[in-house]
Design a protein around this motif. Structure first.
Motif: not given
Length: 127
Positions: A18-35
């Motif tokens: 994802i970071a490579a596709h976006c050309g960024v060095s860092s990501l914030e990922v929020r894992d959110l329940l979808a049940q």
């Protein structure tokens, strides 16, 4: 770059992709329940899923967001509609696919799709 992940947890390899596709060095990922409870109205569920991201109205409009949507299509569509209203446009989303002939099955980030760009291009094909 903020990834709102309403699906399976992302591996470190997928995060790197994802970071490579976006050309960024860092990501914030929020894992959110979808049940969800399928007996409930989709509009209510979509609102609750968006609220779970814990973003301010300003953040919805200014933060670069990538959506990894829930796997259940009706929920994903309702969530996209909710996010469109909050962000002022369609979000960008992940397209994750199985790696061909992987044993056991592995998944990779195939592409990052800007849904607003898709919409704008489709608008030009309207007759």
């Amino acid at each position: 770059m903020l990834v709102l992940n309403y699906s399976h947890p992302l591996t470190q390899e997928q995060r790197t992709q994802i970071a490579a596709h976006c050309g960024v060095s860092s990501l914030e990922v929020r894992d959110l329940l979808a049940q969800i409870d399928r007996a409930r109205p989709l509009a209510d569920i979509a609102q609750e899923l968006a609220n779970a991201a814990d973003l301010t109205p300003e953040a919805w409009q200014t933060t670069p967001i990538i959506l990894n949507p829930p796997a259940l299509a009706p929920v994903a569509l309702a969530l996209v509609a909710e996010l469109h209203g909050r962000c002022g446009g369609f979000p960008t989303m992940l397209n994750i696919r199985p790696v061909a002939q992987s044993v056991p099955t592995r998944y990779e980030v195939a592409e990052i799709v800007n849904l607003q760009t898709l919409r704008d291009a489709a608008r030009g094909r309207r007759i």
